[in-house]
Design a protein around this motif. Structure first.
Motif, PDB file in Angstrom:
ATOM      1  N   GLU A 212      41.011  28.341  35.680  1.00  0.00           N
ATOM      2  CA  GLU A 212      40.974  29.239  36.833  1.00  0.00           C
ATOM      3  C   GLU A 212      40.227  30.540  36.503  1.00  0.00           C
ATOM      4  OE1 GLU A 212      45.077  29.725  37.923  1.00  0.00           O
ATOM      5  OE2 GLU A 212      44.662  31.627  38.922  1.00  0.00           O
ATOM      6  N   PHE A 213      40.412  31.019  35.299  1.00  0.00           N
ATOM      7  CA  PHE A 213      39.793  32.278  34.888  1.00  0.00           C
ATOM      8  C   PHE A 213      38.300  32.111  34.584  1.00  0.00           C
ATOM      9  CE2 PHE A 213      38.984  34.409  30.633  1.00  0.00           C
ATOM     10  CZ  PHE A 213      38.486  35.590  31.159  1.00  0.00           C
ATOM     11  N   LEU A 214      37.959  31.031  33.869  1.00  0.00           N
ATOM     12  CA  LEU A 214      36.564  30.861  33.443  1.00  0.00           C
ATOM     13  C   LEU A 214      35.667  30.238  34.507  1.00  0.00           C
ATOM     14  CD1 LEU A 214      37.059  29.670  29.736  1.00  0.00           C
ATOM     15  CD2 LEU A 214      36.164  31.889  30.512  1.00  0.00           C
ATOM     16  N   GLY A 215      36.256  29.458  35.399  1.00  0.00           N
ATOM     17  CA  GLY A 215      35.466  28.757  36.417  1.00  0.00           C
ATOM     18  C   GLY A 215      34.470  29.655  37.144  1.00  0.00           C
ATOM     19  N   PRO A 216      34.950  30.746  37.759  1.00  0.00           N
ATOM     20  CA  PRO A 216      34.034  31.625  38.493  1.00  0.00           C
ATOM     21  C   PRO A 216      32.979  32.279  37.589  1.00  0.00           C
ATOM     22  CG  PRO A 216      36.338  32.113  39.046  1.00  0.00           C
ATOM     23  CD  PRO A 216      36.370  31.144  37.912  1.00  0.00           C
ATOM     24  N   LEU A 217      33.339  32.553  36.341  1.00  0.00           N
ATOM     25  CA  LEU A 217      32.371  33.174  35.426  1.00  0.00           C
ATOM     26  C   LEU A 217      31.279  32.178  35.049  1.00  0.00           C
ATOM     27  CD1 LEU A 217      34.842  35.157  33.105  1.00  0.00           C
ATOM     28  CD2 LEU A 217      33.434  36.061  34.980  1.00  0.00           C
ATOM     29  N   VAL A 218      31.677  30.943  34.814  1.00  0.00           N
ATOM     30  CA  VAL A 218      30.686  29.901  34.495  1.00  0.00           C
ATOM     31  C   VAL A 218      29.734  29.728  35.677  1.00  0.00           C
ATOM     32  CG1 VAL A 218      30.397  27.419  34.037  1.00  0.00           C
ATOM     33  CG2 VAL A 218      32.144  28.727  32.796  1.00  0.00           C
TER      34      VAL A 218
END
Ligand SMILES: NCc1[nH]cc(CCC(=O)O)c1CC(=O)O
Ligand SMILES: [Zn+2]
Ligand SMILES: [Zn+2]
Length: 349
Positions: free
Chosen positions: A65-71
């Motif tokens: 959930e945390f890394l998804g948008p950053l990726v």
């Protein structure tokens, strides 16, 4: 003005935004940024770290959930730091590494066994990230201070001095275990002598020589700027300091020797840390190791300081953040580890 000599005029070369963009040797790109993230052993944690504005300790269940948008925004690499908080502290035993059996996860034992426990935060996080973000490059910080009860980066002799050989052996073992779990890069930050050679040997012998990058924190200084990180990672030494293994801030010559040594011992990437107060060392590293990628770490205290200055009205946060990393690139850095990474992904979009 008519009398001014032709060799006096520089401003004609950068009066336009486009001509200004040609003045750097290298422009900032998203892939220059590596994001340090703290993984704790409560799988559902999402805890704000007070001294590191906007940064959290994450549990493995929160990573997607945390890394998804950053990726999605272009995040290409992370460096993982394990933060074992659910550990029982024991008094430090003094021993040779081979004498001590692995204890089960959860016991802080002076040996640093939670570092590479199968069920520990780092190994778990590597697996979750590999499974969910196949293109995300995963580096792992390798050190013992987050895991040992005394909080030093290596094992100690009874008199409190560093016991180099078992420390190096153990750091190599942890590195190989991160490689086995799927890390693309191991990054020892411990500053024990000889660890680069030992890790390289370990990686080659375990079949990872051509698969895993070895990034050395080569010129790591004993800095006041690690305070927020030690808060975040719970890794402050319980006694003494790190001056016998991290470099004195005055030590330009030692830094140069450490860089050359690590190149000779097989490092694939050289790092200078902290970054902004050590730009001369970055420039030295660029000259000493011109054919290696050169990383620098804009450390927790630098990040906190830039935020504090912005809050005090000294400058605008974004402008200062850009100026700081542009300076590092100008000095020769090709890769920047920074807590500003999510901001830069936004700003460079
Ligand atoms: N060896 C642990 C380690 N790895 C990275 C940092 C500092 C990172 C930061 O301040 O952001 C430290 C702290 C220290 O050496 O005390
Ligand atoms: Zn350490
Ligand atoms: Zn000492």
């Amino acid at each position: 003005m008519a009398s001014m000599d032709i060799s006096s005029i520089l401003q004609g070369g950068y009066q336009h935004p486009v001509s200004r963009s040609w003045q750097g040797r290298r422009a900032l790109t998203k892939s220059m940024f590596m994001y340090p993230i703290f993984i704790t052993d409560d799988p559902n944690a999402s805890v704000l770290i007070p001294s590191l504005p906007g940064q959290h300790r994450w549990g493995v269940n929160k990573l997607v959930e945390f890394l998804g948008p950053l990726v999605k925004k272009g995040l290409s690499s992370v460096i993982l730091f394990g933060v074992p908080l659910n550990c029982v502290k024991a008094s430090p035993p003094y021993f040779a590494v081979t004498d001590i059996p692995l204890t089960s996860y959860g016991l802080q034992d002076g040996r640093g066994s939670p570092a590479d426990d199968e069920n520990g935060p780092v190994i778990q996080a590597i697996k979750v990230i590999r499974a969910n973000f196949p293109n995300l490059y995963i580096a792992c910080d390798v050190c013992l201070c987050e895991y040992t009860d005394h909080g030093h980066c290596g094992y100690l002799n009874e008199d409190g001095t560093i016991h180099t050989e078992p420390s190096v052996q153990r750091i190599a073992q942890v590195s190989v275990n991160y490689a086995k779990a799927g890390a693309h890069c191991v990054a020892p930050s411990d500053m024990m002598d000889g660890r680069i050679k030992a890790i390289k040997r370990g990686l080659i012998d375990a079949g990872f020589g051509n698969k895993v990058t070895l990034m050395s924190y080569s010129a790591k200084f004993a800095s006041s700027l690690y305070g927020p990180f030690r808060d975040a990672a719970g890794s402050a030494p319980s006694f003494g300091d790190r001056k016998c293994y991290q470099l004195p801030p005055t030590a330009k010559g030692l830094a140069r020797r450490a860089i050359l040594r690590d190149v000779g011992e097989g490092a694939d990437i050289i790092m200078v840390k902290p970054a902004l107060p050590y730009l001369d060392i970055i420039a030295d590293a660029a000259q000493l190791a011109p054919d290696h990628p050169l990383a620098c770490y804009q450390v927790s205290g630098e990040f906190a300081m830039i935020h504090a200055g912005a809050n005090a009205g000294v400058y605008e946060l974004k402008t200062m953040a850009f100026e700081s990393v542009e300076s590092m690139v100008r000095a020769g850095a090709t890769l920047i580890l920074t807590y500003f990474t999510p901001d830069f992904l936004e700003w460079l979009s």
